[in-house]
Design a protein around this motif. Structure first.
Motif, PDB file in Angstrom:
ATOM      1  N   LEU A   1      36.565  34.856  33.124  1.00  0.00           N
ATOM      2  CA  LEU A   1      36.558  35.758  31.969  1.00  0.00           C
ATOM      3  C   LEU A   1      35.986  35.036  30.758  1.00  0.00           C
ATOM      4  CD1 LEU A   1      40.006  37.586  32.136  1.00  0.00           C
ATOM      5  CD2 LEU A   1      37.746  38.604  32.399  1.00  0.00           C
TER       6      LEU A   1
ATOM      7  N   VAL B   1      38.269  37.286  25.799  1.00  0.00           N
ATOM      8  CA  VAL B   1      38.679  38.456  26.577  1.00  0.00           C
ATOM      9  C   VAL B   1      40.112  38.217  27.074  1.00  0.00           C
ATOM     10  CG1 VAL B   1      38.257  39.799  28.669  1.00  0.00           C
ATOM     11  CG2 VAL B   1      36.340  39.014  27.283  1.00  0.00           C
TER      12      VAL B   1
ATOM     13  N   PRO C   1      45.645  39.325  30.861  1.00  0.00           N
ATOM     14  CA  PRO C   1      47.081  39.542  31.013  1.00  0.00           C
ATOM     15  C   PRO C   1      47.640  38.921  32.288  1.00  0.00           C
ATOM     16  CG  PRO C   1      45.883  41.641  31.180  1.00  0.00           C
ATOM     17  CD  PRO C   1      44.888  40.587  30.806  1.00  0.00           C
ATOM     18  N   GLN C   2      46.795  38.865  33.329  1.00  0.00           N
ATOM     19  CA  GLN C   2      47.228  38.261  34.588  1.00  0.00           C
ATOM     20  C   GLN C   2      47.486  36.766  34.389  1.00  0.00           C
ATOM     21  OE1 GLN C   2      45.758  38.428  39.224  1.00  0.00           O
ATOM     22  NE2 GLN C   2      44.326  39.030  37.662  1.00  0.00           N
TER      23      GLN C   2
ATOM     24  N   LYS D   1      37.408  34.255  39.669  1.00  0.00           N
ATOM     25  CA  LYS D   1      37.114  34.485  41.082  1.00  0.00           C
ATOM     26  C   LYS D   1      36.197  33.380  41.592  1.00  0.00           C
ATOM     27  CE  LYS D   1      37.195  39.523  40.742  1.00  0.00           C
ATOM     28  NZ  LYS D   1      36.567  40.036  39.522  1.00  0.00           N
TER      29      LYS D   1
ATOM     30  N   LEU E   1      25.730  42.283  40.252  1.00  0.00           N
ATOM     31  CA  LEU E   1      26.902  42.718  40.990  1.00  0.00           C
ATOM     32  C   LEU E   1      28.102  41.761  40.930  1.00  0.00           C
ATOM     33  CD1 LEU E   1      28.152  44.862  42.918  1.00  0.00           C
ATOM     34  CD2 LEU E   1      27.322  43.496  44.820  1.00  0.00           C
ATOM     35  N   LEU E   2      27.849  40.477  41.200  1.00  0.00           N
ATOM     36  CA  LEU E   2      28.992  39.577  41.400  1.00  0.00           C
ATOM     37  C   LEU E   2      29.821  39.371  40.141  1.00  0.00           C
ATOM     38  CD1 LEU E   2      27.340  36.922  43.750  1.00  0.00           C
ATOM     39  CD2 LEU E   2      28.547  39.021  44.354  1.00  0.00           C
ATOM     40  N   ALA E   3      29.177  39.438  38.976  1.00  0.00           N
ATOM     41  CA  ALA E   3      29.923  39.308  37.721  1.00  0.00           C
ATOM     42  C   ALA E   3      29.614  40.507  36.842  1.00  0.00           C
ATOM     43  CB  ALA E   3      29.522  38.022  37.009  1.00  0.00           C
ATOM     44  N   ASN E   4      30.533  40.839  35.963  1.00  0.00           N
ATOM     45  CA  ASN E   4      30.268  41.856  34.948  1.00  0.00           C
ATOM     46  C   ASN E   4      30.093  41.108  33.635  1.00  0.00           C
ATOM     47  OD1 ASN E   4      30.341  43.756  32.926  1.00  0.00           O
ATOM     48  ND2 ASN E   4      31.925  45.001  33.871  1.00  0.00           N
TER      49      ASN E   4
ATOM     50  N   VAL F   1      29.618  41.817  30.755  1.00  0.00           N
ATOM     51  CA  VAL F   1      30.269  42.310  29.540  1.00  0.00           C
ATOM     52  C   VAL F   1      31.540  41.489  29.274  1.00  0.00           C
ATOM     53  CG1 VAL F   1      31.421  44.302  28.467  1.00  0.00           C
ATOM     54  CG2 VAL F   1      29.392  44.651  29.864  1.00  0.00           C
ATOM     55  N   ILE F   2      32.219  41.130  30.352  1.00  0.00           N
ATOM     56  CA  ILE F   2      33.502  40.441  30.197  1.00  0.00           C
ATOM     57  C   ILE F   2      33.568  39.087  30.916  1.00  0.00           C
ATOM     58  CG2 ILE F   2      35.011  42.440  29.778  1.00  0.00           C
ATOM     59  CD1 ILE F   2      35.498  42.558  32.825  1.00  0.00           C
TER      60      ILE F   2
END
Lengths: 229, 79
Positions: free
Chosen positions: B9, B13, B16-17, B40, B65-68, B70-71
């Motif tokens: 992340l 960002v 919470p986990q 991940k 695909l593997l990462a977004n 944005v975050i």
């Protein structure tokens, strides 16, 4: 006028959407398989809620790479109306049709509850039947509805009226207490720049019949039907 | 060849986990833990001859695909 409801492996609100369009509003509807490569004949495309591909990798990520999404992107580019509900909203952000991302709820829990939702912009094809700042009751049912985008994007969304729905108190104030999932600015739904793509976490299709306890979502379908008529 | 992809992340960002895991570690008396961020890790088996060429392609996979992005940030290691 025909609605196309896209079915991904793991979609579970597809039948609800079909039912509402077909039996509550008496409009033509059809299912579109995620491997289909044509949206010919459809006037509005709905990406329904559910758990496409088991939410593997990230919610909506794998569905956003399915063959039908190329068609959904060109359909949207041509000005076609695209409505993404819940997992559909997540897929739209992953596909790049809407900005930002839907992250895990700040309380980490899956939330299934009826919440008050304020209509911030009623000048879209999806919300025109609502009053400005009208508060309606719609259910949410998600674990990843915590809307996030960078500061510039959030400002742009706010300044250009692209925040269609916000979580609010029943009186219409978007307080932190009224925010179920931690979404920035209490965002529950946004549109793209052109206004023909809406993503929303609340489920209008579960709030379109009195038998289900709320008709707060009817306005979304009525607005679309009126825009297409 | 084998590629390892780390997705984390972005700074700022909320995770919470990670916060929940940190809370559990504190409960277990691991008081020295100041922060936990959960990410991940992916292993990709790749059929490719050129490391440089594959690196560019894996970067494309991460972006698309593997990462977004944005975050999330990503890091690639090729063996």
């Amino acid at each position: 006028m025909k609605f196309g409801i896209v079915v991904f492996p793991g979609s579970n609100c597809d039948h609800d959407c079909y039912h509402v369009v077909k039996h509550v509003f008496n409009k033509d509807a059809g299912y579109v398989w995620h491997k289909d490569t044509s949206l010919k004949g459809y006037d509005c495309v709905i990406l329904p809620g559910g758990f496409s591909y088991g939410d593997y990798l990230r919610t909506g990520a794998i569905a956003s790479a399915s063959p039908v999404m190329n068609e959904v992107v060109s359909f949207a580019k041509k000005g076609g109306l695209v409505l993404g509900i819940c997992n559909g909203f997540q897929i739209l952000t992953e596909a790049g049709l809407l900005p930002g991302a839907l992250m895990r709820n700040r309380g980490l829990k899956f939330i299934c509850a009826h919440v008050p939702v304020r209509v911030d912009n009623n000048a879209t094809p999806f919300t025109a039947r609502y009053g400005k700042n009208e508060v309606v009751d719609m259910p949410i049912a998600h674990a990843d509805g915590n809307y996030f985008a960078d500061v510039d994007t959030i400002k742009k969304l706010e300044d250009s009226g692209r925040i269609a729905f916000r979580y609010s108190t029943p009186g219409g104030t978007a307080t932190d207490d009224a925010n179920p999932n931690g979404a920035l600015l209490n965002i529950a739904g946004i549109t793209n720049e052109r206004g023909n793509v809406l993503g929303m976490m609340p489920h209008p299709e579960r709030a379109s019949e009195t038998a289900l306890g709320s008709i707060g979502g009817r306005g979304v379908f009525e607005s679309i039907i009126s825009a297409l008529s | 060849m084998k590629a390892k992809v780390y997705v984390t992340l972005k700074k700022g960002v909320l995770d919470p986990q990670g916060k929940a895991v940190m809370g559990a570690l504190k409960t277990m008396s691991f008081d020295e833990v100041r922060d936990v961020r959960i990410g991940k890790f992916m292993e990709l088996e790749i059929d490719g001859a050129s490391k440089e060429k594959e690196e560019a392609r894996i970067k494309d996979m991460c972006e698309r695909l593997l990462a977004n992005t944005v975050i999330e940030n990503y890091r690639i290691e090729i063996e």
